[in-house]
Scaffold this active site. Structure first.
Site, PDB file in Angstrom:
ATOM      1  N   ASP A   1      20.297   2.708  68.842  1.00  0.00           N
ATOM      2  CA  ASP A   1      18.412   1.734  68.582  1.00  0.00           C
ATOM      3  C   ASP A   1      18.465   1.237  69.526  1.00  0.00           C
ATOM      4  O   ASP A   1      18.263   0.833  70.235  1.00  0.00           O
ATOM      5  CB  ASP A   1      19.305   1.560  67.026  1.00  0.00           C
ATOM      6  CG  ASP A   1      17.606   2.151  66.486  1.00  0.00           C
ATOM      7  OD1 ASP A   1      16.358   1.919  67.353  1.00  0.00           O
ATOM      8  OD2 ASP A   1      16.845   1.733  64.964  1.00  0.00           O
ATOM      9  N   ASP A   2      17.304   1.660  70.407  1.00  0.00           N
ATOM     10  CA  ASP A   2      17.104   0.473  71.195  1.00  0.00           C
ATOM     11  C   ASP A   2      17.934   0.471  72.368  1.00  0.00           C
ATOM     12  O   ASP A   2      17.642  -0.765  73.539  1.00  0.00           O
ATOM     13  CB  ASP A   2      16.252  -0.348  70.591  1.00  0.00           C
ATOM     14  CG  ASP A   2      15.178  -0.302  69.682  1.00  0.00           C
ATOM     15  OD1 ASP A   2      14.684   1.473  70.247  1.00  0.00           O
ATOM     16  OD2 ASP A   2      14.432  -1.144  69.695  1.00  0.00           O
TER      17      ASP A   2
ATOM     18  N   CYS B   1      11.387   5.714  67.977  1.00  0.00           N
ATOM     19  CA  CYS B   1      12.220   5.781  66.994  1.00  0.00           C
ATOM     20  C   CYS B   1      12.269   7.464  66.335  1.00  0.00           C
ATOM     21  O   CYS B   1      13.101   8.187  66.571  1.00  0.00           O
ATOM     22  CB  CYS B   1      12.683   4.561  65.745  1.00  0.00           C
ATOM     23  SG  CYS B   1      12.478   3.122  66.149  1.00  0.00           S
TER      24      CYS B   1
ATOM     25  N   ARG C   1      13.976  10.920  66.580  1.00  0.00           N
ATOM     26  CA  ARG C   1      15.142  11.691  65.896  1.00  0.00           C
ATOM     27  C   ARG C   1      14.916  12.799  65.051  1.00  0.00           C
ATOM     28  O   ARG C   1      15.823  13.556  64.873  1.00  0.00           O
ATOM     29  CB  ARG C   1      15.225  10.445  65.057  1.00  0.00           C
ATOM     30  CG  ARG C   1      15.587   8.510  65.190  1.00  0.00           C
ATOM     31  CD  ARG C   1      15.849   7.655  64.651  1.00  0.00           C
ATOM     32  NE  ARG C   1      15.950   6.370  65.195  1.00  0.00           N
ATOM     33  CZ  ARG C   1      17.110   6.294  65.226  1.00  0.00           C
ATOM     34  NH1 ARG C   1      17.931   6.600  63.881  1.00  0.00           N
ATOM     35  NH2 ARG C   1      17.384   5.117  66.063  1.00  0.00           N
TER      36      ARG C   1
ATOM     37  N   LYS D   1      20.789   5.157  60.569  1.00  0.00           N
ATOM     38  CA  LYS D   1      19.161   5.509  60.366  1.00  0.00           C
ATOM     39  C   LYS D   1      18.395   6.163  60.255  1.00  0.00           C
ATOM     40  O   LYS D   1      18.983   7.029  61.632  1.00  0.00           O
ATOM     41  CB  LYS D   1      18.623   3.858  61.179  1.00  0.00           C
ATOM     42  CG  LYS D   1      17.047   3.901  61.491  1.00  0.00           C
ATOM     43  CD  LYS D   1      16.779   3.195  62.935  1.00  0.00           C
ATOM     44  CE  LYS D   1      15.384   3.300  63.171  1.00  0.00           C
ATOM     45  NZ  LYS D   1      14.412   2.531  64.371  1.00  0.00           N
TER      46      LYS D   1
ATOM     47  N   HIS E   1      14.895   7.579  59.385  1.00  0.00           N
ATOM     48  CA  HIS E   1      13.187   7.670  59.939  1.00  0.00           C
ATOM     49  C   HIS E   1      13.170   8.557  60.017  1.00  0.00           C
ATOM     50  O   HIS E   1      11.921   8.644  60.823  1.00  0.00           O
ATOM     51  CB  HIS E   1      13.951   6.759  60.967  1.00  0.00           C
ATOM     52  CG  HIS E   1      12.452   5.678  61.429  1.00  0.00           C
ATOM     53  ND1 HIS E   1      12.507   5.082  62.365  1.00  0.00           N
ATOM     54  CD2 HIS E   1      11.101   5.371  60.555  1.00  0.00           C
ATOM     55  CE1 HIS E   1      11.273   3.775  61.816  1.00  0.00           C
ATOM     56  NE2 HIS E   1      10.551   4.011  61.040  1.00  0.00           N
TER      57      HIS E   1
ATOM     58  N   SER F   1      13.928   1.186  59.976  1.00  0.00           N
ATOM     59  CA  SER F   1      14.660   0.020  60.866  1.00  0.00           C
ATOM     60  C   SER F   1      14.867  -1.036  60.269  1.00  0.00           C
ATOM     61  O   SER F   1      14.602  -1.037  59.019  1.00  0.00           O
ATOM     62  CB  SER F   1      12.891  -0.352  62.799  1.00  0.00           C
ATOM     63  OG  SER F   1      13.376   0.387  63.097  1.00  0.00           O
TER      64      SER F   1
ATOM     65  N   HIS G   1      18.452  -2.973  68.166  1.00  0.00           N
ATOM     66  CA  HIS G   1      17.689  -3.346  67.349  1.00  0.00           C
ATOM     67  C   HIS G   1      17.730  -4.036  66.564  1.00  0.00           C
ATOM     68  O   HIS G   1      18.630  -4.861  66.597  1.00  0.00           O
ATOM     69  CB  HIS G   1      17.765  -1.706  66.321  1.00  0.00           C
ATOM     70  CG  HIS G   1      16.009  -1.931  65.960  1.00  0.00           C
ATOM     71  ND1 HIS G   1      15.388  -2.486  65.406  1.00  0.00           N
ATOM     72  CD2 HIS G   1      15.311  -0.864  66.178  1.00  0.00           C
ATOM     73  CE1 HIS G   1      14.140  -2.590  64.979  1.00  0.00           C
ATOM     74  NE2 HIS G   1      13.740  -1.222  65.816  1.00  0.00           N
TER      75      HIS G   1
ATOM     76  N   ASP H   1      17.886   6.227  71.443  1.00  0.00           N
ATOM     77  CA  ASP H   1      16.432   7.021  71.149  1.00  0.00           C
ATOM     78  C   ASP H   1      15.746   6.832  71.751  1.00  0.00           C
ATOM     79  O   ASP H   1      14.185   6.729  72.046  1.00  0.00           O
ATOM     80  CB  ASP H   1      16.264   6.693  69.512  1.00  0.00           C
ATOM     81  CG  ASP H   1      16.171   5.420  69.018  1.00  0.00           C
ATOM     82  OD1 ASP H   1      16.392   4.236  69.289  1.00  0.00           O
ATOM     83  OD2 ASP H   1      15.236   4.650  68.557  1.00  0.00           O
ATOM     84  N   ASN H   2      15.861   5.626  72.684  1.00  0.00           N
ATOM     85  CA  ASN H   2      15.024   5.209  73.298  1.00  0.00           C
ATOM     86  C   ASN H   2      15.040   4.378  74.329  1.00  0.00           C
ATOM     87  O   ASN H   2      16.568   3.822  73.935  1.00  0.00           O
ATOM     88  CB  ASN H   2      13.219   5.488  72.547  1.00  0.00           C
ATOM     89  CG  ASN H   2      13.031   3.615  71.569  1.00  0.00           C
ATOM     90  OD1 ASN H   2      12.894   4.063  70.165  1.00  0.00           O
ATOM     91  ND2 ASN H   2      13.673   2.994  71.693  1.00  0.00           N
TER      92      ASN H   2
ATOM     93  N   LYS I   1      10.377   0.568  75.644  1.00  0.00           N
ATOM     94  CA  LYS I   1      10.895   0.450  74.685  1.00  0.00           C
ATOM     95  C   LYS I   1       8.778   1.061  74.087  1.00  0.00           C
ATOM     96  O   LYS I   1       8.541  -0.418  74.218  1.00  0.00           O
ATOM     97  CB  LYS I   1      11.095   0.062  73.599  1.00  0.00           C
ATOM     98  CG  LYS I   1      10.767   0.870  72.036  1.00  0.00           C
ATOM     99  CD  LYS I   1      12.071  -0.137  71.104  1.00  0.00           C
ATOM    100  CE  LYS I   1      10.902   0.527  69.325  1.00  0.00           C
ATOM    101  NZ  LYS I   1      11.729  -0.172  68.390  1.00  0.00           N
TER     102      LYS I   1
END
Length: 473
Positions: A33-34, A73, A77, A131, A133, A156, A210, A262-263, A278
């Protein structure tokens, strides 16, 4: 006699089917995540130490031009789970339980078919950790979208209420985030062990890095690279735990493992010399690491510089498992196993980047056109020069270190031409998107705009969800 013969024939067919099913490869997708393009040792970071992930890359394949379809996010996803651009699968913004009624109600449409549903219908055990989301109301949770089991925070880890679900039930609140990565890893390893005798799909959506960053006692202040480096050490251990579980259960050679993000990175991380971060439409928002490991199928140490996009994981999994998706919908992902095993060219001539519900960018192997002015992270600093995060840890509802990274720890380039419509960048010679060369290459602008216009005909007009101003409880 006839009944006995029929029984024997049926028994043979059943056993043959079960044998074939047992030979189908397992699939694991680990989604950080991130995690920024430059956050890993194998992607060139000089300080962050990620030995297990680096080992995964050395034992498998690494892509250098892998992209997400959105710089945040939920849309990414959704594209991973459906194999479709966010505008097609109806998920172009983030659900948020603390973002007002409209954001709270956001969820992926029921008409979408998830990778978990497809594989489950083919006899796979399906499990998810981490996660989600893609909707947190009843009817939209992982166990209601194809997963046999789920354990994790459904959005998140800074969205209140931060709570862990087991299936659809809350089992932890508040969440001790310092141990979250370790506990997630144990749950993932347990799923592998429990399903070692049958084909399985594990979607492991990590919490880190994240915000708020949190770290285990084992790695606290041990990395020599600050809290971010410590959190990455936990993430690295987590990936190692999954790979160890495969080896311990004799599943190494029959399991395809993907690792990606994811980014792009948030403050404190690294976008590897790319512009933005991000939430922005520069490469720092879209481009992420992507590693794939499958001993005996993917050659060790392979590197591809060809274009890939998140939806390709969906299509590649369908290809390697031999499972078919209903042909009543457009799939944007393509099988990229050839990129992971050979010098094959990308199956994509172009890939597109979202800005919420609109297509904002189009790029090919060299050129990137911004149809809209590039979005940038605009956070208003206070008198002390720092941004006051309303979702900062408070020791009551969000349990994590109080000191987190701020706007003075930007992960990407902040220089370059001011954002404007129709800017063209030469990513081969200017990967940091510093100089607009649209005037020098009008034919490239025309070609990319024409390809955008064709795709844009499929993009529905959507009213953006209005988010209520977040107020700290």
């Amino acid at each position: 006699m006839h009944s006995f013969t029929t029984f024997i024939a049926f028994h043979f067919v059943l056993c043959s089917s079960l044998f074939a099913l047992a030979k189908q490869p397992n699939v694991i997708i680990i989604l950080a995540d991130d995690l920024g393009y430059g956050d890993l040792g194998c992607y060139g970071h000089p300080k962050f130490k990620t030995p297990r992930i680096d080992q995964m890359a050395s034992e498998g394949a690494r892509l250098t031009q892998f992209n997400t379809p959105a710089p945040f996010c939920a849309p990414t996803r959704a594209s991973l789970m459906t194999g479709r651009y966010p505008f097609r699968c109806g998920m172009t913004q983030n659900p948020a339980p603390d973002g007002g009624p409209a954001a709270d109600a956001l969820a992926m449409p029921k008409s979408e078919i998830t990778l978990a549903q497809v594989l489950k219908s083919a006899g796979y055990a399906t499990g998810m950790v981490g996660k989600w989301h893609l909707g947190h109301k009843p009817g939209s949770l992982p166990t209601e979208c194809g997963f046999d089991e789920y354990y994790g925070i459904p959005y998140s880890n800074d969205m209140r209420p931060v709570q862990v679900l087991e299936g659809t039930e809350v089992v932890e609140y508040p969440v001790v985030q310092a141990t979250l990565t370790t506990r997630y890893a144990k749950r993932a390893a347990d799923f592998i062990q429990r399903n070692a005798k049958k084909p399985f799909f594990l979607y492991f959506a990590e919490a880190m890095p994240h915000k708020p960053l949190a770290v285990s006692e084992k790695n606290d202040k041990k990395s020599g690279a600050g809290l971010y480096g410590d959190a990455l050490a936990d993430l690295d251990d987590s990936v190692g735990a999954v790979l160890d579980a495969l080896k311990q259960n004799g599943l190494d050679d029959n399991t395809l493992v993907f690792f990606t993000s994811d980014n792009g990175a948030w403050f404190g991380g690294s976008c590897g010399g790319l512009r933005g971060m991000k939430g922005t439409n520069y490469e720092g928002g879209y481009r992420v690491p992507m590693i794939a490991r499958w001993p005996g199928k993917i050659p060790a140490g392979h590197v591809s510089h060809e274009l890939g996009v998140m939806m390709d994981l969906f299509a590649t999994v369908l290809h390697v498992t031999g499972v078919k998706l209903p042909d009543d919908r457009v799939l944007d992902g393509r099988n990229i196993l050839p990129l992971l095993t050979s010098a094959a060219k990308s199956p994509h001539e172009f890939i597109f980047g979202h800005q919420n519900s609109k297509l904002a960018t189009i790029r090919d192997a060299r050129w990137k056109l911004h149809l809209l002015p590039a979005s940038q992270m605009k956070l208003k600093p206070g008198p002390d020069g720092k941004w006051l995060d309303p979702r900062t840890p408070d020791g009551v509802t969000i349990l994590a270190p109080f000191e987190q990274y701020n706007i003075d720890a930007h992960p990407g380039l902040t220089t370059g031409v001011e954002p404007a419509k129709m800017q063209l960048f030469d990513l081969q010679n200017d990967p940091g998107e510093q100089v607009d060369v649209a005037a020098q290459h009008p034919d490239e602008v025309k070609r990319l705009q024409a390809a955008h216009d064709v795709m844009n005909k499929d993009v529905p007009a959507v009213e953006e969800v209005k988010r209520a101003p977040y107020k700290k409880p």
